[in-house]
Design an enzyme around this catalytic site. Structure first.
Site, PDB file in Angstrom:
ATOM      1  N   ILE A  11       0.697  -1.459   0.119  1.00  0.00           N
ATOM      2  CA  ILE A  11      -0.037  -0.167  -0.081  1.00  0.00           C
ATOM      3  C   ILE A  11       0.903   1.104   0.035  1.00  0.00           C
ATOM      4  O   ILE A  11       0.405   2.374  -0.461  1.00  0.00           O
ATOM      5  CB  ILE A  11      -0.978   0.088   1.232  1.00  0.00           C
ATOM      6  CG1 ILE A  11      -2.056   0.862   1.065  1.00  0.00           C
ATOM      7  CG2 ILE A  11      -0.233   0.364   2.485  1.00  0.00           C
ATOM      8  CD1 ILE A  11      -3.370   0.835   1.910  1.00  0.00           C
ATOM      9  N   ASN A  24      -2.956   1.684  15.762  1.00  0.00           N
ATOM     10  CA  ASN A  24      -3.246   1.365  16.950  1.00  0.00           C
ATOM     11  C   ASN A  24      -3.715   2.576  17.686  1.00  0.00           C
ATOM     12  O   ASN A  24      -3.570   3.678  17.185  1.00  0.00           O
ATOM     13  CB  ASN A  24      -2.377   0.630  17.914  1.00  0.00           C
ATOM     14  CG  ASN A  24      -1.014   1.293  18.071  1.00  0.00           C
ATOM     15  OD1 ASN A  24      -0.848   2.643  18.459  1.00  0.00           O
ATOM     16  ND2 ASN A  24       0.236   0.690  17.429  1.00  0.00           N
ATOM     17  N   GLY A  32       3.478  -4.690  10.939  1.00  0.00           N
ATOM     18  CA  GLY A  32       2.514  -4.576   9.812  1.00  0.00           C
ATOM     19  C   GLY A  32       2.568  -3.559   8.846  1.00  0.00           C
ATOM     20  O   GLY A  32       3.625  -2.797   8.493  1.00  0.00           O
ATOM     21  N   ASP A  34       1.241  -0.470   9.552  1.00  0.00           N
ATOM     22  CA  ASP A  34       1.538   0.881  10.302  1.00  0.00           C
ATOM     23  C   ASP A  34       3.208   1.154  10.186  1.00  0.00           C
ATOM     24  O   ASP A  34       3.655   2.115   9.856  1.00  0.00           O
ATOM     25  CB  ASP A  34       1.207   0.640  11.561  1.00  0.00           C
ATOM     26  CG  ASP A  34       1.053   1.716  12.583  1.00  0.00           C
ATOM     27  OD1 ASP A  34       0.929   1.402  13.596  1.00  0.00           O
ATOM     28  OD2 ASP A  34       1.144   2.836  11.836  1.00  0.00           O
ATOM     29  N   SER A 117      -7.175  -5.039  10.452  1.00  0.00           N
ATOM     30  CA  SER A 117      -7.689  -5.821  11.599  1.00  0.00           C
ATOM     31  C   SER A 117      -6.991  -7.378  11.267  1.00  0.00           C
ATOM     32  O   SER A 117      -7.343  -8.209  12.237  1.00  0.00           O
ATOM     33  CB  SER A 117      -8.951  -5.792  12.127  1.00  0.00           C
ATOM     34  OG  SER A 117      -8.811  -4.678  12.914  1.00  0.00           O
ATOM     35  N   THR A 118      -6.936  -7.694  10.019  1.00  0.00           N
ATOM     36  CA  THR A 118      -6.633  -9.130   9.548  1.00  0.00           C
ATOM     37  C   THR A 118      -5.173  -9.682   9.966  1.00  0.00           C
ATOM     38  O   THR A 118      -4.872 -10.720   9.643  1.00  0.00           O
ATOM     39  CB  THR A 118      -6.956  -9.531   8.186  1.00  0.00           C
ATOM     40  OG1 THR A 118      -6.085  -8.827   7.421  1.00  0.00           O
ATOM     41  CG2 THR A 118      -8.655  -9.207   7.906  1.00  0.00           C
ATOM     42  N   GLY A 119      -4.340  -8.999  10.284  1.00  0.00           N
ATOM     43  CA  GLY A 119      -3.079  -9.242  10.505  1.00  0.00           C
ATOM     44  C   GLY A 119      -2.842  -9.478  12.412  1.00  0.00           C
ATOM     45  O   GLY A 119      -3.286 -10.536  12.679  1.00  0.00           O
ATOM     46  N   TYR A 121      -3.992  -8.126  14.477  1.00  0.00           N
ATOM     47  CA  TYR A 121      -5.149  -8.056  15.514  1.00  0.00           C
ATOM     48  C   TYR A 121      -6.314  -9.369  15.160  1.00  0.00           C
ATOM     49  O   TYR A 121      -7.065  -9.469  15.759  1.00  0.00           O
ATOM     50  CB  TYR A 121      -6.072  -7.085  15.093  1.00  0.00           C
ATOM     51  CG  TYR A 121      -5.515  -5.591  15.792  1.00  0.00           C
ATOM     52  CD1 TYR A 121      -4.562  -5.747  16.737  1.00  0.00           C
ATOM     53  CD2 TYR A 121      -6.129  -4.182  15.775  1.00  0.00           C
ATOM     54  CE1 TYR A 121      -3.875  -4.576  17.312  1.00  0.00           C
ATOM     55  CE2 TYR A 121      -5.824  -3.149  16.470  1.00  0.00           C
ATOM     56  CZ  TYR A 121      -4.737  -3.508  17.233  1.00  0.00           C
ATOM     57  OH  TYR A 121      -4.078  -2.312  17.917  1.00  0.00           O
TER      58      TYR A 121
HETATM   59  N1  APR Z   1       0.730  -3.163   2.380  1.00  0.00           N
HETATM   60  C1  APR Z   1      -0.392  -3.615   2.348  1.00  0.00           C
HETATM   61  N2  APR Z   1      -0.986  -4.605   3.242  1.00  0.00           N
HETATM   62  C2  APR Z   1       0.033  -4.788   4.304  1.00  0.00           C
HETATM   63  C3  APR Z   1       1.333  -4.240   4.375  1.00  0.00           C
HETATM   64  C4  APR Z   1       1.583  -3.309   3.244  1.00  0.00           C
HETATM   65  N3  APR Z   1       2.767  -2.898   3.208  1.00  0.00           N
HETATM   66  N4  APR Z   1       1.797  -4.801   5.330  1.00  0.00           N
HETATM   67  C5  APR Z   1       0.991  -5.665   5.820  1.00  0.00           C
HETATM   68  N5  APR Z   1      -0.163  -5.708   5.231  1.00  0.00           N
HETATM   69  C6  APR Z   1      -1.503  -6.405   5.673  1.00  0.00           C
HETATM   70  C7  APR Z   1      -1.433  -7.594   6.268  1.00  0.00           C
HETATM   71  O1  APR Z   1      -0.991  -8.481   5.646  1.00  0.00           O
HETATM   72  C8  APR Z   1      -2.728  -7.727   6.913  1.00  0.00           C
HETATM   73  O2  APR Z   1      -3.534  -8.442   5.734  1.00  0.00           O
HETATM   74  O3  APR Z   1      -2.190  -5.232   6.391  1.00  0.00           O
HETATM   75  C9  APR Z   1      -3.255  -6.372   7.098  1.00  0.00           C
HETATM   76  C10 APR Z   1      -3.534  -5.797   8.414  1.00  0.00           C
HETATM   77  O4  APR Z   1      -2.455  -6.343   9.236  1.00  0.00           O
HETATM   78  P1  APR Z   1      -1.698  -5.486  10.268  1.00  0.00           P
HETATM   79  O5  APR Z   1      -0.569  -4.541   9.551  1.00  0.00           O
HETATM   80  O6  APR Z   1      -0.915  -6.348  11.274  1.00  0.00           O
HETATM   81  O7  APR Z   1      -2.780  -4.643  10.945  1.00  0.00           O
HETATM   82  P2  APR Z   1      -3.703  -5.191  12.153  1.00  0.00           P
HETATM   83  O8  APR Z   1      -4.180  -6.425  12.007  1.00  0.00           O
HETATM   84  O9  APR Z   1      -4.852  -4.101  11.673  1.00  0.00           O
HETATM   85  O10 APR Z   1      -3.154  -4.785  13.537  1.00  0.00           O
HETATM   86  C11 APR Z   1      -2.771  -3.503  13.814  1.00  0.00           C
HETATM   87  O11 APR Z   1      -0.523  -3.933  14.334  1.00  0.00           O
HETATM   88  O12 APR Z   1       1.056  -2.860  13.301  1.00  0.00           O
HETATM   89  C12 APR Z   1       0.344  -2.967  14.404  1.00  0.00           C
HETATM   90  O13 APR Z   1       0.446  -0.759  15.202  1.00  0.00           O
HETATM   91  C13 APR Z   1      -0.464  -1.732  14.512  1.00  0.00           C
HETATM   92  O14 APR Z   1      -1.147  -2.177  16.678  1.00  0.00           O
HETATM   93  C14 APR Z   1      -1.506  -1.980  15.554  1.00  0.00           C
HETATM   94  C15 APR Z   1      -1.802  -3.562  14.768  1.00  0.00           C
END
Ligand code: APR
Length: 174
Positions: A11, A24, A32, A34, A117-119, A121
């Protein structure tokens, strides 16, 4: 009706008006997507986020994109999956709806979402994708958004989104 498409990629490289960050409640970065967004945007993003005073789950706040191709970053806080009995579905839907409100306020015409939220979280990916697409379909016309990209980081997530997007939009009953 805006064009909704699913793509596989990073992204942070998307050349759209706004990208959405799965943040968060501190809004001070993390792992992730973020972490990727903060790395790509540069240290100015963290400095800007420090001024925001955090954000509650289901809500979101906007910052410039700084060194990202995108002009804006909409930082939203998705729910941590706790089994489904803690309003996770509504809180996740609120994240997508909030992004479209921010899009209208910032005159955004193209927006890219990660699978919020699918990573870390742990929200079930298929359930989350259904909520994402249904919520965007319901609310996108209230904004000026013309292109919505669901950016999937892996093939499995892309196939989930493509399958749901191929279905005809659900007509709300009543
Ligand atoms: N581009 C697109 N999607 C991505 C990227 C990227 N560069 N990196 C990771 N993802 C995808 C993951 O594979 C997942 O499908 O983003 C989705 C969300 O995953 P996370 O980033 O882990 O976010 P989430 O599950 O919402 O958890 C949020 O994680 O990073 C921390 O600070 C954040 O505490 C918060 C938590």
């Amino acid at each position: 009706m805006a064009e909704l498409i699913a793509v596989q990629g990073d992204i942070t490289t998307m050349r759209v008006d706004a990208i959405v960050n799965a943040a968060n409640t501190s809004l001070l970065g993390g792992g992730g997507v973020d972490g990727a967004i903060h790395r790509a945007a540069g240290p100015e993003l963290l400095a800007e986020c420090r001024k925001l005073g955090g954000c509650e789950t289901g809500n979101g706040k906007a910052t410039p994109g700084f060194h990202l191709p995108a002009k804006w970053v909409f930082h939203v806080v998705g729910p941590v999956w706790q089994g489904g009995g803690h309003d996770e579905d509504d809180l996740l839907s609120n994240c997508y709806q909030r992004c479209l409100e921010l899009a209208k306020a910032h005159h955004v015409r193209s927006i890219a979402f990660p699978a919020i939220s699918t990573g870390i979280y742990q929200f079930p990916p298929k359930r989350a994708a259904r909520i994402a697409i249904d919520t965007v379909r319901e609310h996108v016309d209230a904004s000026d958004v013309e292109v919505v990209r669901f950016v999937c980081f892996d093939r499995e997530t892309l196939e989930i989104y493509e399958h749901i997007l191929e279905e005809p939009p659900r007509v709300p009953i009543g």
